[in-house]
Design an enzyme around this catalytic site. Structure first.
Site, PDB file in Angstrom:
ATOM      1  N   GLY A   1       0.775  -1.237   0.000  1.00  0.00           N
ATOM      2  CA  GLY A   1       0.000   0.000   0.000  1.00  0.00           C
ATOM      3  C   GLY A   1       0.805   1.286   0.000  1.00  0.00           C
ATOM      4  O   GLY A   1       0.232   2.372   0.031  1.00  0.00           O
TER       5      GLY A   1
ATOM      6  N   GLY B   1       2.680   2.611  -2.443  1.00  0.00           N
ATOM      7  CA  GLY B   1       2.454   3.352  -3.684  1.00  0.00           C
ATOM      8  C   GLY B   1       1.117   4.065  -3.666  1.00  0.00           C
ATOM      9  O   GLY B   1       1.018   5.232  -4.055  1.00  0.00           O
TER      10      GLY B   1
ATOM     11  N   TYR C   1      -1.792   2.353 -12.096  1.00  0.00           N
ATOM     12  CA  TYR C   1      -2.456   3.571 -12.552  1.00  0.00           C
ATOM     13  C   TYR C   1      -3.897   3.305 -12.976  1.00  0.00           C
ATOM     14  O   TYR C   1      -4.768   4.162 -12.809  1.00  0.00           O
ATOM     15  CB  TYR C   1      -1.664   4.231 -13.677  1.00  0.00           C
ATOM     16  CG  TYR C   1      -0.320   4.750 -13.213  1.00  0.00           C
ATOM     17  CD1 TYR C   1      -0.211   5.594 -12.111  1.00  0.00           C
ATOM     18  CD2 TYR C   1       0.852   4.393 -13.870  1.00  0.00           C
ATOM     19  CE1 TYR C   1       1.013   6.064 -11.673  1.00  0.00           C
ATOM     20  CE2 TYR C   1       2.089   4.857 -13.436  1.00  0.00           C
ATOM     21  CZ  TYR C   1       2.155   5.694 -12.340  1.00  0.00           C
ATOM     22  OH  TYR C   1       3.370   6.158 -11.910  1.00  0.00           O
TER      23      TYR C   1
END
Length: 158
Positions: free
Chosen positions: A97, A99, A133
């Site tokens: 977690g 990032g 992303y």
């Protein structure tokens, strides 16, 4: 295994630059481009002092495990944007977690300071980054080509 609630994210300060530089080197190694790094710790510190970039660090038990480095960008069509140069989490601390915590800090900062968007580049082969992303509902533009003009090839640590 650590939980993301144990991860803290804060804006970096000058004392974090050594850790940031280590993460830059780790990223370059991961992207198979370690020999392309010409930046130095001294240059990073000078650029920090000159206000060239902002950074956030993710920490776990007081140890820096990740960073996000960005700078202001201006779009003639959209206005103020934030350019995310790199988001890096140490290989040994991925998938806990960090990032996401860094990305959330960037999004919160961009909203608070009225940026239109956060922009970045991602390598086409970097599936973990592309998947990351996508979780943020980011648009990945495959239409524009990247361009660059090297104007100071012999940059040295002065």
């Amino acid at each position: 295994m650590a939980d993301n609630k144990d991860i803290t994210v804060r804006m970096a300060n000058e004392g974090d630059l050594a850790d940031i530089y280590e993460l830059i080197a780790e990223l370059a190694e991961y992207e198979r481009a370690a020999d392309e790094v010409i930046n130095t710790p001294h240059q990073l510190q000078k650029d920090w002092q000159d206000g060239c970039f902002k950074a956030w660090v993710a920490q776990l038990n007081g140890q820096t495990i990740g960073m996000a480095l960005c700078y202001d960008r201006y779009s003639t069509w959209k206005g103020r944007c934030l350019y995310l140069e790199d988001i890096v989490v140490k290989q040994s601390h991925r998938r806990i977690g960090a990032g996401s915590a860094l990305m959330k800090a960037l999004v919160d900062y961009a909203k608070k300071h009225q940026y239109y968007s956060i922009n970045w580049q991602v390598l086409t082969w970097n599936e973990p980054a592309l998947n990351f992303y996508q979780k943020w509902n980011a648009e990945i533009d495959k239409e524009w080509w990247n361009g660059k003009l090297i104007v100071n090839q012999n940059q040295t640590d002065q």
